[in-house]
Structure formats: structure tokens, C-alpha cells
Design a protein around this motif. Structure first.
Motif, PDB file in Angstrom:
ATOM      1  N   GLU A 108      -7.688  12.103  -1.365  1.00 58.95           N
ATOM      2  CA  GLU A 108      -8.083  10.814  -1.950  1.00 58.95           C
ATOM      3  C   GLU A 108      -7.962   9.709  -0.897  1.00 58.95           C
TER       4      GLU A 108
ATOM      5  N   LEU B  39       0.826  -1.214   0.000  1.00 59.86           N
ATOM      6  CA  LEU B  39       0.000   0.000   0.000  1.00 59.86           C
ATOM      7  C   LEU B  39       0.863   1.268   0.000  1.00 59.86           C
ATOM      8  N   PHE B  40       1.963   1.249   0.731  1.00 58.53           N
ATOM      9  CA  PHE B  40       2.894   2.394   0.685  1.00 58.53           C
ATOM     10  C   PHE B  40       3.328   2.624  -0.761  1.00 58.53           C
ATOM     11  N   LYS B  41       3.690   1.540  -1.423  1.00 58.58           N
ATOM     12  CA  LYS B  41       4.198   1.662  -2.794  1.00 58.58           C
ATOM     13  C   LYS B  41       3.090   2.160  -3.735  1.00 58.58           C
ATOM     14  N   THR B  42       1.887   1.670  -3.523  1.00 59.37           N
ATOM     15  CA  THR B  42       0.756   2.127  -4.347  1.00 59.37           C
ATOM     16  C   THR B  42       0.533   3.625  -4.161  1.00 59.37           C
ATOM     17  N   ILE B  43       0.554   4.069  -2.917  1.00 58.14           N
ATOM     18  CA  ILE B  43       0.352   5.496  -2.627  1.00 58.14           C
ATOM     19  C   ILE B  43       1.439   6.337  -3.288  1.00 58.14           C
ATOM     20  N   GLU B  44       2.674   5.851  -3.216  1.00 64.41           N
ATOM     21  CA  GLU B  44       3.772   6.606  -3.827  1.00 64.41           C
ATOM     22  C   GLU B  44       3.685   6.568  -5.353  1.00 64.41           C
ATOM     23  N   ASP B  45       3.462   5.377  -5.913  1.00 60.45           N
ATOM     24  CA  ASP B  45       3.423   5.255  -7.377  1.00 60.45           C
ATOM     25  C   ASP B  45       2.294   6.071  -7.996  1.00 60.45           C
ATOM     26  N   PHE B  46       1.154   6.075  -7.338  1.00 63.99           N
ATOM     27  CA  PHE B  46       0.004   6.802  -7.887  1.00 63.99           C
ATOM     28  C   PHE B  46      -0.072   8.242  -7.374  1.00 63.99           C
ATOM     29  N   GLN B  47       0.911   8.626  -6.550  1.00 67.27           N
ATOM     30  CA  GLN B  47       0.890   9.966  -5.946  1.00 67.27           C
ATOM     31  C   GLN B  47      -0.498  10.266  -5.376  1.00 67.27           C
ATOM     32  N   VAL B  48      -0.961   9.352  -4.560  1.00 65.79           N
ATOM     33  CA  VAL B  48      -2.292   9.495  -3.944  1.00 65.79           C
ATOM     34  C   VAL B  48      -2.296  10.745  -3.070  1.00 65.79           C
ATOM     35  N   LYS B  49      -3.270  11.580  -3.265  1.00 61.04           N
ATOM     36  CA  LYS B  49      -3.363  12.826  -2.497  1.00 61.04           C
ATOM     37  C   LYS B  49      -4.052  12.545  -1.169  1.00 61.04           C
TER      38      LYS B  49
END
Lengths: 305, 305
Positions: free
Chosen positions: B50, B37-47
Motif C-alpha cells: 500500500e 505519517l509514522f503514526k498514520t502508518i502504524e495506526d492503519f497498519q499500512v502494508k
């Protein structure tokens, strides 16, 4: 064999089936999360009874209102701050007072006052404190009329609104800074506290072998015209968990200094007539980038957009 | 700088900090999920907005009791079946009737009867049906005294217990097979149905551009001494969504055949005095591997251990 397939084909159907456009970003992020979880289940050979125990835990977590608490304990809240700090740095933005996590316990609509406020109701045991300072921009100019929401726990580590034993908005105020950007408030130094026992969060933390303690802290949400709203916390020094926060929220530069034995002269309007503990702390707000980031909003208000 | 760190160091602290042993498996799986999940947040630049919208959705999901519904829609329930099928194959176990997902609507404690039961209360509109057959082992021998829990939706696609308008245990029964392993029950053919509108599940599915329809089906939980308990569903043929189930639960070999115009002779004890629709279906139960897998338990009962 049209309804018999392996996990790869199942994943393809789950992530690619659609009957309308939907939202491309939600589709992409969901695809990533589901793909990762499928792989986790396969790699760890997760048993159905383990999976359903996890789903039940998730249901209890949601129902208990702790979804926004466990995120802090699993580092997500701090992660968002780290990523925002990094984005600011890349954009060459001057950094103000460090952000710190909001936590799940902010409530809008606290009683308003000008320049100064009394947070405690006089019945709370503990060390009498006055916190005071100036809200400034990153060049040091005071921000007249800045809005300061402050909230903290009571002597038992509980927050009004979430703790039915407390009066409405106990230990919550919204102060408007004066023309010199000054604010001050009187309260009682809050203690550190732990995640609620017998809760879904406590359950997981026991299985993780982690403690659920937070060091003593005071929350702020501060905004001013043209400046980016700042969500932060200050920490009270001397707490056992100050560098071992369950929520990883402590930041360098946000641990205040306690000046004990301050003289009451000039603090009469806060009902102070003897020595007290003083905290002096100025906040610096970054420049706003767009109208949105200047709004005085808690995280859920912001999310509701 | 002891409290200033990047996301990598944060992740290390989140996943490695501990004060007691905890449960190694929960620690490992949590580490994997949080890392992803950390990687997903970083890869997608989750705001942040969001992220908090997602957390609020998760809270609503948990509170609504739909955590165990969305798992089906995102393919997890079928995934668990696929993995169990594959494990059986690797172990050289004879396959019985295919498993199908339980769904979130099983309730233990349905009224019991011997050999036959009437599920409908006579007030439900729809096509009168009798389903009947034999519970067998994988060699075809009948399993005397097998236990059959059967449950299905009413004419509006709702299930008793979850739908306050229905009588307790409406369309739910537990039948004990006779000495020849035979069972039969009378009911009304259920319709297909969709996920509840204005629910957290419907919200996500709209954003994913997916429909939330399930084809018409009847649920079973079947057990017998020495056999592995079987959770499955049969599908009613002719449904638009039979090969496009929201829950990916349709399986080859589980679509029944409807014999219309069956003669009532011999079905008087079920209150039948005219032509009806007959479904003939035998279930085959695999051998039990341990005591646990033979138990007659729903998924949440099993998870509770």
C-alpha cells in the motif's frame, strides 16, 4: 453564507463529501492525512508562499523519480521493515536473515545464471571480491534452486539503468542456487555514495541539516519455493557511515567480513587467477505465509499487485 | 544492537540527526509531518504494498504537474484563503473583494492592453459576454492604473498554455484600468469543467468516491499601487456545481449576475454589433501591509521569492 465557512467545516466537506462509495480504506487514510496536514498548516501558521514552495518541491520530487528515495531518507522504508519484523514476532514466526530496505534502484529482468555469476565487466577499478554462501530455510536446510537477484553500485556510486553511462544490467544478475542451495558471484567492492547533488532530495536534506550518505552495500532479493521472499542488503565493513546511514538501513547481522588474500584455486571459472577478497554469507529465508509473500517481486511490482 | 531499534527510536534518529544547522522552520515542520505519517502508518497498519502504491501515485502526480491541482481538491487552497481572511480580521483590516483560489493555471506575461480587451479570437462557440467594472479601494475610491490579469477556460474547459490546441495566451489578457479605475473585456462565457480523466488526480478522486467538477468561473489577479494584490474568481450563475465545487472555491459575493440582451451601443470598439450578455462587477482591493503583498505575482512566482 452557504459558501463561507471555517477550516473545521472545510475539512468536514473535504473528507465527507462523496457521490459514490469509493474505497473505504483510501477514504479513511486520506482523511487522516489531510486532517493532520490541515492542523500542521494551522499550528505552524504556514504562509501561502511556503505552502506553494513545498508543492513545487513535491512536483520536482515526483518528476525526478526521487519520491522513492526521499522515503528512505525520512525513515519510512526502515519503518516498514520494523513493522513487519514486529508482526512476525507477534505471529511467532521464526526470523531468518534480517530484512533491509530495497531502495528505489531494483530492476527486474537481470541476466540469469546457474550457481555462479560475474557481475563486473572487468573494466571497473576496485577491489576484486567473491561473495558466496548458501540459501537456507530457518532450520538450516539448503534451498535448492533458490533465486538470488543481486545488484550494487559501480565505482562512482551509480546504478546501471539509472546511469546512462553503464551497460544494461551492469552489476545486476539473477543467480539460481545449485542443488545444495549454493551461490557465488564475482564483482568489485562497491563504494558508499551520497544522494544526487542538485536534486530535490539534496535540497530538502540541506534544509534539514542532514547528510545524504549511504555506506557501501550490496542489494539482494532472494526467494525459494515455500519461503517468504527476502529483500535485504549486506554492508561492507569499515565505511564511515555504516552506523549513520542516510537511509537508516544498516542492520546488525548484515555487516559482512572481508577475507583478503583468498587463494584463486577453485575460482578459475570466475576468471580469477590471483588473490582476491572473499565474503562468505548464508541467507536464511522465513516460511511463506501465503502465496503472495513468496513471489520474487520488487516493491513496485508488488504494489502494482 | 546499535542498528536495531523500534519505530520511536527510528523517528528520533530521523528527526534529530543533523550535521549542520539547516533551516529550523523546515526542520520543525518536517518533523511534524513525518511524525504524523509514522503514526498514520502504524495506526492503519499500512502494508508495504500500500505504501509503495502511494509513493508511485505521488511520483505520477508530481510528473503530471497535478500536485498543484490535487491541493485544491483536498481543500488546501481554500484553507490558505480562510487563514488569510482570519488573520486580516484579527488585524482589523478592511476586507475588500473576497479572495478565491488561484488554481494551477495562471501564466504571467499575457498580452497587455489599456482599459479594454478582447479575450476570444472570434472562433469560439458560446455566449458572447462583456464583463466590466471599476477597481476600487476599500473606501470606494477608483484605483487609476490598476492591473487586471484575467484568464479562463475555452469551450472545452481547457486553458491555453496547458492545452496545445490553443493559441498562445488565448483567453488570457492583462488590462490596465483607466484613470477612473475602469476595465472591460469581451469574451465567451466559459463552461464548468472536470479534472482530467485518467490522471493521478482522477484516480484518487475515484477512490475517494468524489466528483471532480468545477463550476464555470473566470480567474483574476488584480493589483494597484499601495493595495494588496487580489487573487480571485467570479462564478457564472446557474452552474450545477456552483455550491459543490471540487475545489471548494465558490464564495458568497463572487457569483455574478448576467444581464442578457444588452445593447451594443458604446461597445463597438470590442467588435460588438448586436445584443450580448453583460456582467458588471467592481473589485475592491485591501490596503497593502508591506511591499511584498502588493506585488502582481502568481502563487509560484511568489513562492520563488
Amino acid at each position: 453564507m452557504k459558501n463561507e465557512f471555517n477550516s473545521e467545516e472545510l475539512l468536514r466537506r473535504v473528507t465527507e463529501t462523496k457521490v459514490s462509495t469509493g474505497n473505504e480504506r483510501v477514504r479513511s487514510i486520506t482523511k487522516r492525512v489531510v486532517t493532520d496536514l490541515f492542523k500542521t498548516i494551522e499550528d505552524f501558521q504556514v504562509k501561502p508562499e511556503e505552502f506553494w514552495a513545498a508543492v513545487q518541491w513535491l512536483s520536482r520530487l515526483g518528476a525526478s523519480g526521487q519520491a522513492g528515495l526521499i522515503t528512505a531518507g525520512l525513515g519510512f522504508d526502515r519503518l516498514l521493515d520494523i513493522l513487519e519484523d514486529e508482526a512476525d514476532k507477534r505471529a511467532g514466526m521464526a526470523s531468518g536473515t534480517p530484512r533491509a530496505i530495497e531502495g528505489p534502484l531494483y530492476i527486474a529482468g537481470a541476466p540469469k545464471s546457474f550457481y555462479e555469476a560475474r557481475l563486473d565487466n572487468g573494466k571497473m577499478p576496485g577491489q576484486l571480491v567473491v561473495m558466496e554462501g548458501v540459501i537456507r530455510d530457518t532450520d538450516g536446510n539448503p534451498l535448492s534452486g533458490a533465486l538470488i537477484d543481486v545488484w550494487h553500485a559501480n565505482e562512482n556510486g551509480h546504478y546501471s539503468h539509472f546511469d546512462p553511462s553503464q551497460e544494461e544490467y551492469n552489476l545486476r544478475r539473477q543467480i539460481t542456487a545449485d542443488q545444495q542451495g549454493r551461490y557465488r558471484f564475482r564483482s568489485i567492492l562497491p563504494p558508499g555514495y551520497a544522494i544526487p547533488p542538485n536534486s530535490p532530495t539534496a535540497e530538502l536534506f540541506e534544509l534539514l541539516g542532514r547528510h545524504g550518505n549511504r555506506p557501501a552495500h550490496i542489494h539482494f532479493l532472494i526467494s525459494a519455493a515455500g519461503r517468504r521472499a527476502l529483500t535485504t542488503q549486506v554492508n561492507i565493513p569499515g565505511d564511515t557511515y555504516i552506523d549513520d546511514d542516510f537511509a537508516f538501513a544498516t542492520r546488525d547481522g548484515l555487516v559482512v567480513t572481508l577475507e583478503t588474500g583468498a587463494s584463486p584455486a577453485g575460482y578459475e571459472s570466475l576468471g580469477i587467477d590471483g588473490p582476491f577478497t572473499r565474503i562468505r554469507f548464508d541467507f536464511k529465508l522465513q516460511e511463506a505465509v501465503n502465496g503472495e509473500d513468496a513471489k520474487h517481486l520488487g516493491r513496485y511490482e508488488r504494489a502494482a499487485g
